[in-house]
Design an enzyme around this catalytic site. Structure first.
Site: not given
Length: 325
Positions: A152, A191, A148, A119-121
């Site tokens: 990842k 989201h 999260y 994920s981009s997070c």
């Protein structure tokens, strides 16, 4: 339909005839990948929900019985700001267990290729924009979804370590914010884009004067349709084999307030948009650089307005009872 990139690349790994396990096949991402793989002449494997991917023995038994050639790790516990903030232990523990079991299980049965989706997070909250792959671990994470993100990041490092120690052809891709068929429209766990679709639709039906968004509306976000994401994943499986993860996004972003206006326009809600500034904004901007993947020969094809229209049609089909003809 599959896109043709042969003029820009050389095929390095053929999916033809392979047994491909898509973990998380019932989710938005997994189901999109299953749809895309139908064009590749492969056998698609899935695990029943009775196989708890958090449990090591269950995963190892499934692998031993099915022995896939390729694995796509699209299974994860996901949610928006509220869900991440409410269930931090679940977001960290569940995702750690899922990815660790799937990656180690793949090694034990000799899986040829594995794609881990993050994920981009994973990137620092204040990373320079657009965010390049080498920004990983260069600063503090966004607190509202750090649990999260940490899970990842661990998945990326697992793939890198297995490549280095065991020679496994395991790669990672980092999708941006995704939307499309199969999305989660539960306002307590969704989201921002699917939440806006549902809010705008319900406000239109109710004849409401306005809908509310969290925060100031100024944070900028990037979005990618799930079908574009699936096509990018197939492209990477066929062409990429290296240590560093790869960003997978649209390369464009917009403020949340403008996104809300676009959603309202597509849905047909003509009321106003109010802002609850007592709620958190999250990361000010999160635009990933797509230069690495573009240089390899891949770009997304679905524009945001068209993609939202597609998602809204899917929402209507799945969540709203249509009148009998």
């Amino acid at each position: 339909m599959p896109r043709q990139f042969e003029e820009r690349r050389t095929m390095t790994y053929s999916l033809q005839g392979k047994r491909i396990y898509v973990a998380g096949h019932k989710g938005m991402v997994g189901s999109a990948i299953v749809r895309r793989l139908a064009d590749e002449g492969c056998e698609i494997l899935t695990a029943d929900r009775s196989v708890d991917l958090r449990e090591q023995v269950a995963v190892r038994e499934w692998y031993a019985a099915n022995r896939p050639d390729v694995v796509v790790v699209a299974a994860a516990k996901v949610g928006g700001i509220l869900a991440n903030d409410t269930y931090p232990a679940e977001f960290l523990y569940d995702n750690l267990m899922i990815e660790a079991n799937l990656i180690e299980g793949a090694r034990q049965v000799g899986v040829e290729k594995l794609l881990f989706l993050g994920s981009s997070c994973i990137y620092p909250k204040m990373a320079s924009q657009p965010i390049t792959e080498d920004a990983l671990l260069t600063g503090p994470l966004e607190p509202t979804n750090e649990w999260y993100a940490i899970a990842k990041i661990a998945g990326i490092k697992l793939c890198q370590s297995y490549r280095r120690q065991y020679g496994c052809d395991y790669i990672s891709a980092m999708p941006t914010n995704l939307y499309g068929p199969g999305d989660n429209y539960d306002l307590n766990g969704s989201h921002v884009l699917p939440a806006l679709i549902r809010k705008a639709h319900e406000a239109k039906l109710a004849g409401a004067d306005s809908i509310e968004i969290w925060g100031t509306g100024t944070p900028r976000r990037e979005f990618l349709h799930a079908d574009d994401l699936a096509d990018g994943c197939v492209f990477l499986l066929q062409t990429y084999s290296d240590d560093e993860h790869v960003n997978l996004g649209s390369g464009e972003d917009l403020p949340i307030a403008e996104l809300a206006e676009l959603v309202c326009d597509v849905v047909g809600f003509t009321g106003t948009i109010t802002k609850d500034t007592s709620k958190p904004d999250g990361t000010p901007r999160k635009l990933m650089s797509g230069a690495k993947l573009a240089a390899m020969g891949w770009r997304p094809q679905i524009g945001l307005r068209d993609g939202i229209g597609n998602a809204y049609a899917e929402f209507l089909a799945g969540h709203v009872k249509q009148p009998a003809l």
